[in-house]
Design an enzyme around this catalytic site. Sequence first.
Site, PDB file in Angstrom:
ATOM      1  N   ARG A   1     -51.403  57.541  55.326  1.00 60.55           N
ATOM      2  CA  ARG A   1     -50.122  57.817  54.176  1.00 60.55           C
ATOM      3  C   ARG A   1     -50.040  59.598  54.398  1.00 60.55           C
ATOM      4  O   ARG A   1     -49.001  59.920  54.414  1.00 60.55           O
ATOM      5  CB  ARG A   1     -50.795  57.585  52.866  1.00 60.55           C
ATOM      6  CG  ARG A   1     -49.470  57.782  51.869  1.00 60.55           C
ATOM      7  CD  ARG A   1     -49.597  57.122  50.624  1.00 60.55           C
ATOM      8  NE  ARG A   1     -48.642  57.559  49.676  1.00 60.55           N
ATOM      9  CZ  ARG A   1     -48.690  58.005  48.508  1.00 60.55           C
ATOM     10  NH1 ARG A   1     -50.074  58.642  48.189  1.00 60.55           N
ATOM     11  NH2 ARG A   1     -47.855  58.298  47.767  1.00 60.55           N
TER      12      ARG A   1
ATOM     13  N   HIS B   1     -46.657  61.086  55.199  1.00 61.51           N
ATOM     14  CA  HIS B   1     -46.034  62.469  54.036  1.00 61.51           C
ATOM     15  C   HIS B   1     -45.907  63.692  54.835  1.00 61.51           C
ATOM     16  O   HIS B   1     -45.103  64.507  54.659  1.00 61.51           O
ATOM     17  CB  HIS B   1     -46.756  62.336  53.025  1.00 61.51           C
ATOM     18  CG  HIS B   1     -46.508  61.010  51.943  1.00 61.51           C
ATOM     19  ND1 HIS B   1     -46.236  61.392  50.631  1.00 61.51           N
ATOM     20  CD2 HIS B   1     -46.603  59.787  52.219  1.00 61.51           C
ATOM     21  CE1 HIS B   1     -46.003  60.231  50.174  1.00 61.51           C
ATOM     22  NE2 HIS B   1     -46.230  59.178  50.830  1.00 61.51           N
TER      23      HIS B   1
END
Length: 324
Positions: A67, A71
């Site tokens: 993640r 991001h």
Amino acid sequence: MAASSFFLNRHLKLSFCVFLLCLSGTAVAQLSSTYYLLSCPLALSVIEAEVVTAVSSEPRMGASLLRLHFHDCFVQGCDASVLLDDTANFTGEKTAFPNNNSLRGFDVIDSIKYKLEQLCPGVVSCADILAVAARDSVYALGGPHWEVRLGRKDSTNASFSDANKDLPAPFLNLSSLITAFANKGFSQQEMVALSGSHTIGMAACRMFRNRIYNDTNIESSFQASEQAVCPAVGGDGKLAFFDATNNGNSFDNLYYQNLVNQKGLLHSDQELFNGGATDSLVQDYARDSSLFFHDFADAMIKMSELTPLTAPNGQVRTDCRKIN
């Protein structure tokens, strides 16, 4: 005269567009899977060893590292801007809504960076560490392996506003999701494949509360079990697995099977299978894990090369949390 001016302006605009495309292509062309072969030949081994240790200790860390990379790349491109702490000159991305009290794994990246700085000072960028750590995290949890091309440099700034604007929110409907991914150059198929990253990891109650209390396209027993975790009021930070079937410990295609059975945790997850344009893609991946692995790997390669900074732009930070 007017016609000549029109065609001249059109030619100039087209030339400028081609110029921009060439710049983007040049940056990607500078990336290479053998980038550190001579300058830091043990770099990939160090990253892999640290990731395996972290994921073995806490399987959820695999999703966290994946993640972090996502991001990072969706905001300013894959430049490690997500790792920067706030400074007097800019507010970083860590406190933006999609990231605040949510992103984790920074300590693992710090540990990797420290060891690489001892081994090869000033050579391996934080952006490259993120890209490799994401790949190694997926593989450590049983997912596909892909070649990561290297040579990214690190940014000297971050954007709080872009993080709030560019990262897809968990409450988006299908058309908004398609737009958010299309803005970064991804097809619907690539969007659905990348969404399969939610086969691992967890989400906080505040991200899925509205779905489990207000959505109607949700399986009743699943709804009840999630409501037991996430109260209607309070408990914002309580966590639930995206895939309760395997407790987020295995990278597989169960995420898509859950969507077919109306057991998507986030509203945005279930939107991928809700009578819309992406239903057939979800069904394909639910039936064929090999197809999902192949398409996920391809989409990750593409994502990891979103407008990377390459020399002479950017820098190699010696501390991933601050500029040199």
